[in-house]
Design an enzyme around this catalytic site. Structure first.
Site, PDB file in Angstrom:
ATOM      1  N   SER A 166      42.764  45.868  48.055  1.00  0.00           N
ATOM      2  CA  SER A 166      42.626  44.529  48.630  1.00  0.00           C
ATOM      3  C   SER A 166      41.240  43.978  48.328  1.00  0.00           C
ATOM      4  O   SER A 166      40.225  44.550  48.764  1.00  0.00           O
ATOM      5  CB  SER A 166      42.839  44.587  50.146  1.00  0.00           C
ATOM      6  OG  SER A 166      42.355  43.390  50.715  1.00  0.00           O
TER       7      SER A 166
ATOM      8  N   HIS B  66      45.756  43.168  45.546  1.00  0.00           N
ATOM      9  CA  HIS B  66      46.254  42.605  46.807  1.00  0.00           C
ATOM     10  C   HIS B  66      45.296  41.490  47.235  1.00  0.00           C
ATOM     11  O   HIS B  66      44.090  41.704  47.385  1.00  0.00           O
ATOM     12  CB  HIS B  66      46.332  43.695  47.874  1.00  0.00           C
ATOM     13  CG  HIS B  66      46.937  43.252  49.163  1.00  0.00           C
ATOM     14  ND1 HIS B  66      48.304  43.187  49.377  1.00  0.00           N
ATOM     15  CD2 HIS B  66      46.356  42.843  50.330  1.00  0.00           C
ATOM     16  CE1 HIS B  66      48.536  42.754  50.618  1.00  0.00           C
ATOM     17  NE2 HIS B  66      47.372  42.538  51.217  1.00  0.00           N
TER      18      HIS B  66
ATOM     19  N   ASP C 208      44.422  38.583  50.036  1.00  0.00           N
ATOM     20  CA  ASP C 208      44.653  38.190  51.428  1.00  0.00           C
ATOM     21  C   ASP C 208      44.259  36.743  51.660  1.00  0.00           C
ATOM     22  O   ASP C 208      43.072  36.414  51.730  1.00  0.00           O
ATOM     23  CB  ASP C 208      43.857  39.113  52.355  1.00  0.00           C
ATOM     24  CG  ASP C 208      44.440  40.507  52.395  1.00  0.00           C
ATOM     25  OD1 ASP C 208      45.641  40.629  52.716  1.00  0.00           O
ATOM     26  OD2 ASP C 208      43.721  41.468  52.085  1.00  0.00           O
TER      27      ASP C 208
ATOM     28  N   MET D  65      44.081  33.677  54.135  1.00  0.00           N
ATOM     29  CA  MET D  65      44.053  33.426  55.595  1.00  0.00           C
ATOM     30  C   MET D  65      43.626  31.998  55.866  1.00  0.00           C
ATOM     31  O   MET D  65      42.723  31.480  55.198  1.00  0.00           O
ATOM     32  CB  MET D  65      43.065  34.375  56.274  1.00  0.00           C
ATOM     33  CG  MET D  65      43.333  35.839  55.989  1.00  0.00           C
ATOM     34  SD  MET D  65      42.249  36.900  56.965  1.00  0.00           S
ATOM     35  CE  MET D  65      42.563  38.495  56.205  1.00  0.00           C
TER      36      MET D  65
ATOM     37  N   HIS E  60      49.345  37.976  49.734  1.00  0.00           N
ATOM     38  CA  HIS E  60      49.740  38.120  51.146  1.00  0.00           C
ATOM     39  C   HIS E  60      49.302  36.864  51.896  1.00  0.00           C
ATOM     40  O   HIS E  60      48.113  36.670  52.157  1.00  0.00           O
ATOM     41  CB  HIS E  60      49.049  39.385  51.684  1.00  0.00           C
ATOM     42  CG  HIS E  60      49.316  39.680  53.118  1.00  0.00           C
ATOM     43  ND1 HIS E  60      48.608  40.627  53.820  1.00  0.00           N
ATOM     44  CD2 HIS E  60      50.208  39.168  54.007  1.00  0.00           C
ATOM     45  CE1 HIS E  60      49.044  40.683  55.062  1.00  0.00           C
ATOM     46  NE2 HIS E  60      50.011  39.798  55.206  1.00  0.00           N
TER      47      HIS E  60
ATOM     48  N   MET F 128      48.762  34.887  54.967  1.00  0.00           N
ATOM     49  CA  MET F 128      48.632  34.912  56.431  1.00  0.00           C
ATOM     50  C   MET F 128      48.321  33.487  56.858  1.00  0.00           C
ATOM     51  O   MET F 128      47.200  33.161  57.288  1.00  0.00           O
ATOM     52  CB  MET F 128      47.522  35.895  56.833  1.00  0.00           C
ATOM     53  CG  MET F 128      47.958  37.348  56.729  1.00  0.00           C
ATOM     54  SD  MET F 128      46.573  38.493  56.653  1.00  0.00           S
ATOM     55  CE  MET F 128      46.247  38.433  54.913  1.00  0.00           C
TER      56      MET F 128
ATOM     57  N   MET G 192      52.505  45.674  58.607  1.00  0.00           N
ATOM     58  CA  MET G 192      51.085  45.593  58.973  1.00  0.00           C
ATOM     59  C   MET G 192      50.755  46.787  59.871  1.00  0.00           C
ATOM     60  O   MET G 192      51.351  46.949  60.936  1.00  0.00           O
ATOM     61  CB  MET G 192      50.780  44.293  59.717  1.00  0.00           C
ATOM     62  CG  MET G 192      50.891  43.031  58.872  1.00  0.00           C
ATOM     63  SD  MET G 192      49.959  43.065  57.327  1.00  0.00           S
ATOM     64  CE  MET G 192      48.290  43.327  57.944  1.00  0.00           C
TER      65      MET G 192
ATOM     66  N   ASP H 177      49.908  47.988  54.975  1.00  0.00           N
ATOM     67  CA  ASP H 177      48.673  47.208  54.844  1.00  0.00           C
ATOM     68  C   ASP H 177      47.812  47.320  56.101  1.00  0.00           C
ATOM     69  O   ASP H 177      48.193  46.835  57.174  1.00  0.00           O
ATOM     70  CB  ASP H 177      49.057  45.736  54.584  1.00  0.00           C
ATOM     71  CG  ASP H 177      47.844  44.883  54.234  1.00  0.00           C
ATOM     72  OD1 ASP H 177      46.739  45.437  54.092  1.00  0.00           O
ATOM     73  OD2 ASP H 177      48.021  43.651  54.123  1.00  0.00           O
TER      74      ASP H 177
HETATM   75  C1  DX5 Z   1      44.336  42.456  56.932  1.00  0.00           C
HETATM   76  C2  DX5 Z   1      44.677  42.393  55.465  1.00  0.00           C
HETATM   77  C3  DX5 Z   1      44.520  43.670  54.719  1.00  0.00           C
HETATM   78  C4  DX5 Z   1      43.113  44.192  54.684  1.00  0.00           C
HETATM   79  C5  DX5 Z   1      43.149  45.666  54.553  1.00  0.00           C
HETATM   80  O1  DX5 Z   1      44.669  41.250  57.528  1.00  0.00           O
HETATM   81  O2  DX5 Z   1      46.029  41.963  55.295  1.00  0.00           O
HETATM   82  O3  DX5 Z   1      45.041  43.557  53.399  1.00  0.00           O
HETATM   83  O4  DX5 Z   1      42.363  43.682  53.620  1.00  0.00           O
HETATM   84  O5  DX5 Z   1      41.857  46.131  54.641  1.00  0.00           O
HETATM   85  P1  DX5 Z   1      41.517  47.638  55.076  1.00  0.00           P
HETATM   86  O6  DX5 Z   1      42.119  48.530  54.004  1.00  0.00           O
HETATM   87  O7  DX5 Z   1      40.037  47.655  55.099  1.00  0.00           O
HETATM   88  O8  DX5 Z   1      42.148  47.856  56.411  1.00  0.00           O
HETATM   89 ZN    ZN Z   2      46.955  42.097  53.239  1.00  0.00          ZN
END
Ligand code: DX5
Ligand code: ZN
Length: 220
Positions: A9, A34, A36, A38, A67, A69, A138, A176
């Site tokens: 990620s 990956h 993220d 947000m 991903h 969010m 998650m 994740d």
């Molecule tokens: C959290 C994200 C994850 C995050 C994982 O909201 O969706 O992808 O980056 O990070 P680690 O591996 O540090 O938990």
């Molecule tokens: Zn993620």
């Protein structure tokens, strides 16, 4: 044990050296990137959108696992596909018309993923399994990297495996949040196919060696 996929990620990467971080992943044994996304509404944090995704896509030589969010993800599916997303994952909790949104993702040519928050049971997916290519469980509450893994996830993986088998569906299970060397083997043993790792990879002294170690763990 079968070979699992590893998706570092970029949330945990150093964005002031993003090109170097992307090249490191390109050269590593990792399988996907990956990403993220947000929005500060679905989760209490803001990261980046399609503009940065497009920039990452210019350098990345491996599939982009995006991903989302965000609320109302259906509005942005086509833009993220154009920006280079290969897998687009939306949250069950953010979709009023999940079935329609999954169909829209597939129509763009991307693989369709659904993410479930820790409190959402896997049984809620039973009536749309045919539209799903990937389920992202998650294993932390979404919004931040570096959180502690929630052990209840093992049970959810096993339940999801049973559901997939019952319907003879072709679906990958992705985990994740809080994934590292200490729990990866147990996650694969429970039935995970794809492991996302942020801080475990980018927080290591040698991220490329950590990726290799995370790929080796669980292989017999
Ligand atoms: C959290 C994200 C994850 C995050 C994982 O909201 O969706 O992808 O980056 O990070 P680690 O591996 O540090 O938990
Ligand atoms: Zn993620």
């Amino acid at each position: 044990m079968r070979q699992h996929l590893l998706a570092p990620s970029l949330l945990a990467a150093d964005f002031s050296r993003l090109a170097d971080e992307i090249n490191m992943v390109n050269q590593s044994e990792a399988d996907w990137f990956h990403l993220d996304v947000m929005d500060g509404r679905f989760v209490p944090n803001i990261t980046f959108g399609m503009f940065i995704t497009e920039a990452i896509n210019k350098l990345a030589t491996k599939p982009l696992d995006v991903h989302l969010m965000i609320v109302e993800p259906e509005k942005y599916i086509e833009s993220f596909r154009r920006a280079g997303a290969d897998i687009i994952t939306v949250h069950y909790e953010a979709c009023t018309h999940l079935h329609r949104t999954l169909q829209l993702i597939k129509l763009t040519g991307a693989k369709a993923g659904v993410a479930l928050n820790p409190h959402t049971p896997v049984s809620l997916l039973e009536d749309c399994l045919e539209e799903i290519d990937l389920v992202c469980l998650m294993s932390v509450n979404p919004g931040f990297g570096g959180q502690k893994f929630i052990p209840q996830t093992y049970d959810k993986i096993r339940k999801l495996r049973q559901l997939i088998a019952k319907h003879s569906a072709d679906i990958q299970i992705e985990i994740d949040g809080g994934v590292g060397l200490d729990n990866l083997e147990q996650l694969i043993y429970a039935g995970a196919d794809v492991l996302v790792a942020g801080s475990s990879v980018f927080g290591a002294n040698s991220p490329i060696e950590r990726i290799a170690a995370l790929k080796q763990t669980g292989i017999q």
